[in-house]
Design a protein around this motif. Structure first.
Motif, PDB file in Angstrom:
ATOM      1  N   LYS A   1       3.932 -10.073 -14.068  1.00  0.00           N
ATOM      2  CA  LYS A   1       5.265  -9.778 -13.537  1.00  0.00           C
ATOM      3  C   LYS A   1       5.210  -9.495 -12.045  1.00  0.00           C
ATOM      4  O   LYS A   1       4.166  -9.139 -11.489  1.00  0.00           O
ATOM      5  N   LEU A   2       6.372  -9.657 -11.422  1.00  0.00           N
ATOM      6  CA  LEU A   2       6.551  -9.327 -10.015  1.00  0.00           C
ATOM      7  C   LEU A   2       7.323  -8.021  -9.917  1.00  0.00           C
ATOM      8  O   LEU A   2       8.362  -7.858 -10.559  1.00  0.00           O
ATOM      9  N   VAL A   3       6.819  -7.091  -9.109  1.00  0.00           N
ATOM     10  CA  VAL A   3       7.485  -5.808  -8.883  1.00  0.00           C
ATOM     11  C   VAL A   3       7.968  -5.780  -7.444  1.00  0.00           C
ATOM     12  O   VAL A   3       7.166  -5.857  -6.511  1.00  0.00           O
ATOM     13  N   LYS A   4       9.267  -5.674  -7.271  1.00  0.00           N
ATOM     14  CA  LYS A   4       9.851  -5.635  -5.934  1.00  0.00           C
ATOM     15  C   LYS A   4      10.171  -4.195  -5.543  1.00  0.00           C
ATOM     16  O   LYS A   4      10.332  -3.326  -6.396  1.00  0.00           O
ATOM     17  N   GLY A   5      10.297  -3.965  -4.237  1.00  0.00           N
ATOM     18  CA  GLY A   5      10.656  -2.638  -3.744  1.00  0.00           C
ATOM     19  C   GLY A   5      12.001  -2.661  -3.049  1.00  0.00           C
ATOM     20  O   GLY A   5      12.491  -3.718  -2.646  1.00  0.00           O
ATOM     21  N   SER A   6      12.593  -1.491  -2.908  1.00  0.00           N
ATOM     22  CA  SER A   6      13.887  -1.381  -2.223  1.00  0.00           C
ATOM     23  C   SER A   6      13.722  -1.121  -0.732  1.00  0.00           C
ATOM     24  O   SER A   6      14.670  -1.246   0.037  1.00  0.00           O
ATOM     25  N   LYS A   7      12.493  -0.727  -0.312  1.00  0.00           N
ATOM     26  CA  LYS A   7      12.208  -0.510   1.100  1.00  0.00           C
ATOM     27  C   LYS A   7      10.733  -0.748   1.364  1.00  0.00           C
ATOM     28  O   LYS A   7       9.898  -0.687   0.459  1.00  0.00           O
ATOM     29  N   ASN A   8      10.418  -1.031   2.623  1.00  0.00           N
ATOM     30  CA  ASN A   8       9.039  -1.289   2.999  1.00  0.00           C
ATOM     31  C   ASN A   8       8.247   0.020   2.987  1.00  0.00           C
ATOM     32  O   ASN A   8       8.619   0.982   3.648  1.00  0.00           O
ATOM     33  N   VAL A   9       7.137   0.041   2.228  1.00  0.00           N
ATOM     34  CA  VAL A   9       6.370   1.277   2.065  1.00  0.00           C
ATOM     35  C   VAL A   9       4.932   1.156   2.559  1.00  0.00           C
ATOM     36  O   VAL A   9       4.174   2.126   2.508  1.00  0.00           O
ATOM     37  N   GLY A  10       4.523  -0.031   3.018  1.00  0.00           N
ATOM     38  CA  GLY A  10       3.165  -0.188   3.503  1.00  0.00           C
ATOM     39  C   GLY A  10       2.181  -0.513   2.387  1.00  0.00           C
ATOM     40  O   GLY A  10       2.528  -0.550   1.204  1.00  0.00           O
ATOM     41  N   ILE A  11       0.931  -0.739   2.772  1.00  0.00           N
ATOM     42  CA  ILE A  11      -0.096  -1.192   1.826  1.00  0.00           C
ATOM     43  C   ILE A  11      -0.350  -0.168   0.730  1.00  0.00           C
ATOM     44  O   ILE A  11      -0.423  -0.513  -0.454  1.00  0.00           O
ATOM     45  N   VAL A  12      -0.490   1.101   1.092  1.00  0.00           N
ATOM     46  CA  VAL A  12      -0.782   2.130   0.092  1.00  0.00           C
ATOM     47  C   VAL A  12       0.359   2.246  -0.910  1.00  0.00           C
ATOM     48  O   VAL A  12       0.134   2.255  -2.130  1.00  0.00           O
ATOM     49  N   GLY A  13       1.585   2.320  -0.415  1.00  0.00           N
ATOM     50  CA  GLY A  13       2.729   2.427  -1.316  1.00  0.00           C
ATOM     51  C   GLY A  13       2.894   1.203  -2.186  1.00  0.00           C
ATOM     52  O   GLY A  13       3.248   1.308  -3.369  1.00  0.00           O
ATOM     53  N   ASN A  14       2.633   0.034  -1.640  1.00  0.00           N
ATOM     54  CA  ASN A  14       2.734  -1.207  -2.394  1.00  0.00           C
ATOM     55  C   ASN A  14       1.672  -1.254  -3.492  1.00  0.00           C
ATOM     56  O   ASN A  14       1.939  -1.661  -4.631  1.00  0.00           O
ATOM     57  N   HIS A  15       0.461  -0.832  -3.141  1.00  0.00           N
ATOM     58  CA  HIS A  15      -0.633  -0.771  -4.109  1.00  0.00           C
ATOM     59  C   HIS A  15      -0.325   0.272  -5.196  1.00  0.00           C
ATOM     60  O   HIS A  15      -0.530   0.019  -6.394  1.00  0.00           O
ATOM     61  N   ARG A  16       0.186   1.415  -4.788  1.00  0.00           N
ATOM     62  CA  ARG A  16       0.536   2.481  -5.733  1.00  0.00           C
ATOM     63  C   ARG A  16       1.585   1.991  -6.735  1.00  0.00           C
ATOM     64  O   ARG A  16       1.514   2.282  -7.935  1.00  0.00           O
TER      65      ARG A  16
END
Length: 308
Positions: A62-77
């Protein structure tokens, strides 16, 4: 189960190489989580189309999208939170797996409290050169958790993050300590894991191709830095400050961490080619005052002489 977390951001020109490389291994019992950090290009559409076509080959995809840019750590988390596997392998959306690599990685599932370290094939698109990069062998020598933590604190990041994978407890036991760090998901995690007595194991194979191109977050030394690349430098300084303040770190390692902090600060304040050239030579002078850095420099010179 192995969970592969692919973190993407504006990588529509690369991400198909990453995804297609997974199909060169047996992936029926592998979970694929792709996280997108609010890309402004077509990366999400490319990933969704690929998962629609190939997702059935995975245990879960699956693809998980975000509502705001959070950077590499947040994206990995975000990707780890959406995953279920007991073995975690992170990968950037511009790198790719070597054929059969996932089959070998899966064999380590079930081993806890361990960070596994594989070699990396670096593919430099700027110079058309390719080389195999290996992890620093000193990290795998027998030592106490305190000695390993001090080694990491003094030398810096000794593990090639693109080739690393680890048991889920490694992340769960230290992830909270990454608060305030946006783009560096590896070095401080290794340091904290060493303090907690986690094991570091060299697995002895190359698993990933790491792509070097003009937009890597680790920028070429003389290129004008983007906002994200400057944020990365700030994170490096934050990590080194945190390590230098750690009560369990030796005075020599604290000194080395502070030297790395000063080096990063000087470099980040240099905005043009001339200024950065001066800064690089200043950094070399500063860092030669660091006994650990000086020792490493001598070792590298010796290795080059032996390889001539």
């Amino acid at each position: 189960m192995l969970s592969v977390i692919i973190a993407t951001y504006n990588q529509e020109n690369y991400v198909l190489d990453t995804l297609n490389s997974m199909l060169k291994s047996d992936v029926h019992d592998v979970e694929l989580i792709v996280t997108d950090d609010c890309s402004t290009d077509r990366t999400p559409e490319v990933v969704e189309a690929w998962i629609d076509k190939n997702g059935h080959r995975f245990a879960n995809a699956k693809l998980v999208k975000g509502s705001k840019n959070v950077g590499i750590v947040g994206n990995h988390r975000k990707g780890i939170a959406a995953s279920k596997g007991s073995l975690l392998k992170g990968l950037a959306g511009d790198d790719w797996f070597l054929p059969g690599a996932i089959d070998v990685i899966k064999k380590y599932d079930g081993i806890k409290n361990t960070i596994f370290c594989s070699d990396v094939v670096e593919v430099n698109e700027l110079t058309d050169k390719k080389r195999i990069r290996k992890n620093d062998q000193r990290l795998f020598m027998p030592m106490t958790s305190s000695e390993r933590a001090n080694l990491l604190a003094g030398v810096g990041c000794m593990i090639l993050a693109p080739g690393a994978f680890y048991s889920r407890d490694v992340w769960e036991d230290s992830a909270d300590l990454l608060c305030g760090i946006k783009h560096i998901e590896d070095y401080y995690l290794w340091f904290c894991s060493a303090k907690k007595g986690k094991q570091f194991v060299e697995v002895g194979f190359s698993s990933v191709c790491y792509r070097v191109h003009g937009n890597n977050i680790c920028a070429p030394k003389f290129k004008k830095l983007s906002i994200t690349q400057r944020d990365f430098l700030k994170d490096e300084m934050v990590v080194n400050i945190q390590i230098s303040r750690d009560a369990e770190v030796s005075l020599l390692a604290k000194y080395s961490a502070m030297v790395r902090f000063v080096s990063g600060f000087v470099f980040s304040k240099s905005y043009d080619y001339v200024g950065r050239s001066v800064a690089m030579w200043l950094l070399r002078v500063i860092r030669l005052a660091d006994p650990i850095y000086f020792k490493n420099a001598i070792i590298k010179v010796g290795e080059r002489i032996l390889n001539l």
